[in-house]
Design an enzyme around this catalytic site. Structure first.
Site, PDB file in Angstrom:
ATOM      1  N   ASP A   8       0.868  -1.187   0.000  1.00 16.58           N
ATOM      2  CA  ASP A   8       0.000   0.000   0.000  1.00 16.58           C
ATOM      3  C   ASP A   8       0.905   1.238   0.000  1.00 16.58           C
ATOM      4  O   ASP A   8       1.770   1.383   0.850  1.00 16.58           O
ATOM      5  CB  ASP A   8      -0.884  -0.037   1.252  1.00 16.58           C
ATOM      6  CG  ASP A   8      -1.911   1.088   1.284  1.00 16.58           C
ATOM      7  OD1 ASP A   8      -3.000   0.868   1.820  1.00 16.58           O
ATOM      8  OD2 ASP A   8      -1.614   2.193   0.808  1.00 16.58           O
ATOM      9  N   ASP A 103      -3.512   2.133  -5.551  1.00 18.52           N
ATOM     10  CA  ASP A 103      -2.224   2.116  -4.840  1.00 18.52           C
ATOM     11  C   ASP A 103      -2.062   0.901  -3.921  1.00 18.52           C
ATOM     12  O   ASP A 103      -1.205   0.894  -3.062  1.00 18.52           O
ATOM     13  CB  ASP A 103      -2.071   3.397  -4.010  1.00 18.52           C
ATOM     14  CG  ASP A 103      -2.829   3.347  -2.695  1.00 18.52           C
ATOM     15  OD1 ASP A 103      -3.960   2.804  -2.686  1.00 18.52           O
ATOM     16  OD2 ASP A 103      -2.299   3.826  -1.690  1.00 18.52           O
ATOM     17  N   GLU A 104      -2.869  -0.114  -4.121  1.00 21.59           N
ATOM     18  CA  GLU A 104      -2.902  -1.181  -3.115  1.00 21.59           C
ATOM     19  C   GLU A 104      -3.210  -2.534  -3.750  1.00 21.59           C
ATOM     20  O   GLU A 104      -4.106  -2.626  -4.593  1.00 21.59           O
ATOM     21  CB  GLU A 104      -4.005  -0.810  -2.119  1.00 21.59           C
ATOM     22  CG  GLU A 104      -4.221  -1.785  -1.029  1.00 21.59           C
ATOM     23  CD  GLU A 104      -5.408  -1.378  -0.135  1.00 21.59           C
ATOM     24  OE1 GLU A 104      -5.898  -0.234  -0.251  1.00 21.59           O
ATOM     25  OE2 GLU A 104      -5.846  -2.226   0.640  1.00 21.59           O
TER      26      GLU A 104
HETATM   27  N1  DCP Z   1      -8.557   8.163  -1.530  1.00 25.99           N
HETATM   28  C1  DCP Z   1      -9.699   8.919  -1.802  1.00 25.99           C
HETATM   29  N2  DCP Z   1     -10.694   8.995  -0.857  1.00 25.99           N
HETATM   30  C2  DCP Z   1     -10.597   8.341   0.321  1.00 25.99           C
HETATM   31  C3  DCP Z   1      -9.450   7.562   0.592  1.00 25.99           C
HETATM   32  C4  DCP Z   1      -8.447   7.505  -0.362  1.00 25.99           C
HETATM   33  O1  DCP Z   1      -9.793   9.490  -2.852  1.00 25.99           O
HETATM   34  N3  DCP Z   1     -11.581   8.426   1.219  1.00 25.99           N
HETATM   35  C5  DCP Z   1      -7.486   8.114  -2.555  1.00 25.99           C
HETATM   36  C6  DCP Z   1      -6.382   9.079  -2.199  1.00 25.99           C
HETATM   37  C7  DCP Z   1      -5.277   8.210  -1.705  1.00 25.99           C
HETATM   38  C8  DCP Z   1      -5.505   6.886  -2.399  1.00 25.99           C
HETATM   39  O2  DCP Z   1      -6.909   6.811  -2.626  1.00 25.99           O
HETATM   40  O3  DCP Z   1      -4.005   8.760  -1.980  1.00 25.99           O
HETATM   41  C9  DCP Z   1      -5.048   5.699  -1.591  1.00 25.99           C
HETATM   42  O4  DCP Z   1      -5.803   5.562  -0.420  1.00 25.99           O
HETATM   43  P1  DCP Z   1      -5.197   5.117   0.967  1.00 25.99           P
HETATM   44  O5  DCP Z   1      -6.314   4.841   1.886  1.00 25.99           O
HETATM   45  O6  DCP Z   1      -4.179   4.043   0.744  1.00 25.99           O
HETATM   46  O7  DCP Z   1      -4.497   6.447   1.504  1.00 25.99           O
HETATM   47  P2  DCP Z   1      -3.084   7.043   1.194  1.00 25.99           P
HETATM   48  O8  DCP Z   1      -2.285   6.185   0.294  1.00 25.99           O
HETATM   49  O9  DCP Z   1      -3.258   8.457   0.726  1.00 25.99           O
HETATM   50  O10 DCP Z   1      -2.414   7.149   2.613  1.00 25.99           O
HETATM   51  P3  DCP Z   1      -1.812   5.974   3.525  1.00 25.99           P
HETATM   52  O11 DCP Z   1      -0.372   6.312   3.670  1.00 25.99           O
HETATM   53  O12 DCP Z   1      -2.556   6.067   4.815  1.00 25.99           O
HETATM   54  O13 DCP Z   1      -2.056   4.689   2.790  1.00 25.99           O
HETATM   55 MG    MG Z   2      -2.132   4.124   0.607  1.00 30.27          MG
END
Ligand code: DCP
Ligand code: MG
Length: 403
Positions: A8, A103-104
């Site tokens: 992730d 991203d996961e």
């Molecule tokens: N995303 C979104 N709305 C949300 C959650 C996430 O649009 N409610 C998008 C933005 C993030 C991406 O999906 O960059 C990936 O989600 P993640 O939950 O993996 O969050 P991040 O990668 O940003 O942060 P982390 O470091 O906690 O994984």
């Molecule tokens: Mg993420």
């Protein structure tokens, strides 16, 4: 025994922007709507998280917490391109990979690694290559099950690396944590459990019968994972197998006019949008299905930022149609898959970019006007009726005969 890696990316959208613009690095960066717009936070840098900003938060609240932050709209095309590069790296280590979001993913490394030592090397290699080739950091969890791998990747975020080799290690790690650590336990389920005095994983273990009585089938599953049991396989995602929302249509006679097929896709896309709106779902993937005159069927699909806009469905399915062999077609369909609800982890386009949504509406309107003229249709007061029951089918057959 399986060996599964869950990978992730850290603050994905924000990290990509910081990578591409050094002036943003080290700053509280919020990706989503701008403070003066209506909308929400998609994600934010870890610097912004220190202020209490988080995904899905109303942008006005974020601005109150972090007035000095830098606010930016997301650039989905860019993130999708990065996602494709990530998948290329990941896939070299996995015999099967299951995409969860841009991203996961879960990677089944059981056969390619062969043993835990090698799997640990894979985990390090993925992190290193992601940093060196793409300039980004990710968090990696390696474990004997999907649940454990997911928890492992969150354990040391950001830039994390954590291994949970056995169910015993898993149980030792989470036994005293809140029930919500088990990812199937959402806010509502947690509340039900809490009301019955069940707050931790240990409580679930000790009150199995109670949990099952309260939650039925879901309770059985939750008790199993509370004991570390989870044999689910990593399955490469195939949109045709998944819960999806689609509309397809068989022609009375085979069609080899691909411009006409594009017009058909417009109507099918509008129909899909209406269905999705009715059940309040968005899709994170768009798929095209084509059955040729010889009955050979193919499905093509793309991941997209969550959407249910007819314009997005149409534009993507037309692109996909461009890429398939152009032979006479018997059936065509388009749809959304990877469905998420309003409270899903990702938000819809419309949440960040009201003006994009507006442009999309205008695009569909113009395209429909073109269609009316071309086929001499009269949508005037019966557009809504076209999408009911048999009428869509009849309209398209009429178009086929009058193109
Ligand atoms: N995303 C979104 N709305 C949300 C959650 C996430 O649009 N409610 C998008 C933005 C993030 C991406 O999906 O960059 C990936 O989600 P993640 O939950 O993996 O969050 P991040 O990668 O940003 O942060 P982390 O470091 O906690 O994984
Ligand atoms: Mg993420």
């Amino acid at each position: 025994m399986q060996i599964i890696i869950h990978v992730d990316m850290d603050a994905f959208y924000a990290s990509v922007e910081m990578r591409d613009n050094p002036a943003l690095r080290g700053k509280p960066l919020i990706i989503g709507s701008l403070p003066h717009e209506r909308g929400v936070v998609a994600t934010c840098s870890y610097e912004a998280r220190k202020y209490g900003v988080h995904s899905a938060m109303n942008i006005k609240d974020a601005f109150r917490l972090c007035p000095n932050g830098i606010y930016m709209h997301p650039n989905f095309e860019k993130y999708r391109a990065v996602s494709a590069q990530l998948h290329e790296i990941w896939n070299t280590y996995a015999s099967a990979s299951e995409t969860i979001a841009l991203d996961e993913a879960y990677l089944d490394v059981t056969s390619k690694a062969g043993n835990w030592e090698k799997a640990r090397e894979f985990g390090h290699a993925i992190k290193q290559r992601t940093r060196e080739e793409l300039g980004l950091t990710c968090s990696v969890g390696i474990a004997y099950s999907k649940t454990a791998a997911k928890i492992a990747s969150e354990e040391k975020k950001p830039d994390g690396y954590f291994v949970i080799p056995t169910p015993q290690d898993f149980v030792n790690l989470i036994i005293d944590r809140d029930v919500r650590v088990l990812y199937t336990v959402g806010a509502k389920t947690a509340e039900k459990l809490n009301r019955a005095g069940i707050r931790t994983v240990r409580d679930i273990q000790e009150k199995q019968q109670e949990v099952i009585r309260l939650l039925g089938k879901q309770g059985e599953w939750i008790t199993q994972i509370a004991f570390g049991q989870d044999d689910r396989k990593v399955t490469a995602y195939r949109p045709e197998d998944a819960k999806s929302l689609s509309r397809e249509l068989t022609f009375q006679a085979d069609v080899d006019d691909y411009a006409f097929l594009q017009d058909v896709l417009l109507l099918l896309s509008i129909s899909v949008e209406r269905r999705a709106a009715r059940v309040n779902l968005y899709g994170e993937g768009i798929s095209l299905k084509v059955t040729y005159a010889d009955m050979k069927s193919i499905t093509r699909s793309r991941l997209v930022p969550p959407t249910r806009s007819a314009a997005a469905i149409w534009l993507e399915s037309v692109k996909l149609l461009d890429e398939v062999p152009h032979r006479p077609v018997r059936l065509i369909g388009t749809g959304l898959y990877h469905l998420t609800g309003e409270n899903g982890r990702q938000l819809s386009f419309d949440d960040f970019l009201p003006e994009v949504a507006h442009n999309q509406e205008a695009l569909v309107k113009t395209a429909l006007e073109g269609l009316q003229q071309h086929y001499r249709l009269d949508f005037a007061n019966n557009l809504h009726r076209i999408f009911q029951g048999e009428t869509l089918y009849k309209t398209i057959d009429y178009m086929r005969r009058h193109k």
